[in-house]
Design a protein around this motif. Sequence first.
Motif, PDB file in Angstrom:
ATOM      1  N   GLN A   8     -13.498  53.057  45.458  1.00 39.60           N
ATOM      2  CA  GLN A   8     -14.667  53.584  44.733  1.00 39.60           C
ATOM      3  C   GLN A   8     -15.606  52.488  44.223  1.00 39.60           C
ATOM      4  OE1 GLN A   8     -11.553  54.680  44.279  1.00 39.60           O
ATOM      5  NE2 GLN A   8     -11.569  56.906  44.490  1.00 39.60           N
ATOM      6  N   ARG A  63     -18.340  49.969  44.460  1.00 37.86           N
ATOM      7  CA  ARG A  63     -19.420  49.743  45.416  1.00 37.86           C
ATOM      8  C   ARG A  63     -19.906  48.300  45.339  1.00 37.86           C
ATOM      9  NH1 ARG A  63     -23.863  54.472  45.711  1.00 37.86           N
ATOM     10  NH2 ARG A  63     -24.580  53.584  43.742  1.00 37.86           N
ATOM     11  N   PHE A  79     -20.918  51.986  40.856  1.00 36.37           N
ATOM     12  CA  PHE A  79     -20.200  53.117  41.445  1.00 36.37           C
ATOM     13  C   PHE A  79     -21.212  54.183  41.848  1.00 36.37           C
ATOM     14  CE2 PHE A  79     -17.769  51.005  38.173  1.00 36.37           C
ATOM     15  CZ  PHE A  79     -16.609  50.689  38.853  1.00 36.37           C
ATOM     16  N   ALA A  87     -16.525  58.370  40.462  1.00 40.84           N
ATOM     17  CA  ALA A  87     -16.091  57.121  41.094  1.00 40.84           C
ATOM     18  C   ALA A  87     -15.758  56.084  40.029  1.00 40.84           C
ATOM     19  CB  ALA A  87     -17.172  56.601  42.036  1.00 40.84           C
ATOM     20  N   TYR A 134     -11.959  54.346  39.150  1.00 37.27           N
ATOM     21  CA  TYR A 134     -11.746  52.911  38.926  1.00 37.27           C
ATOM     22  C   TYR A 134     -11.154  52.650  37.543  1.00 37.27           C
ATOM     23  CZ  TYR A 134     -13.312  48.380  37.078  1.00 37.27           C
ATOM     24  OH  TYR A 134     -13.387  47.169  36.437  1.00 37.27           O
TER      25      TYR A 134
END
Lengths: 93, 93
Positions: free
Chosen positions: B31, B33, B56, B61, B65
Amino acid sequence: MAMFIWAEGTTTGQQEEVAARLGELPGIIPQIREYSVGADAGINPSSYDFVLVADFADRDAYLAYRDHPAHREVVDRYVTPIAAARAAIQYEL
Amino acid sequence: MAMFIWAEGTTTGQQEEVAARLGELPGIIPQIREYSVGADAGINPSSYDFVLVADFADRDAYLAYRDHPAHREVVDRYVTPIAAARAAIQYEL
């Protein structure tokens, strides 16, 4: 980059004023390369309230911004009066 | 985004360990990014010592995390033991 916790009793209007006044600075201070602000999404209760992320070419450009009278005026008139806490860091990408 | 002040007596090795352990998380938690860390440049004496910037896709997401066991382990084993202060905010770009 700087984060703030606003003092108890700070109004939405005061917070919007800070964002608006800061948002004028890129048009006044040419050393600002990128400039963005954000309000906490409210996911974690211990979070700070407001964040400012700014990017500069180098240390001298940051210092020109930090000490620019237009920036100091926004800090002194709009930010400091409502800031209960501040956390800041300057780092190289 | 989170900033930390390290406790007095924190070694360079401990700080490098935190950066290294965090740096493994993007390979473990899909998740994530974007993920970057930075140490304070030492320009302003009141600054925090360390910053972590993560991006994220959305709130879910980020939560995946935040609550991922691999992230919790790094926080519990490497970050919390040396953190004297923490400032964090989650906001939408």
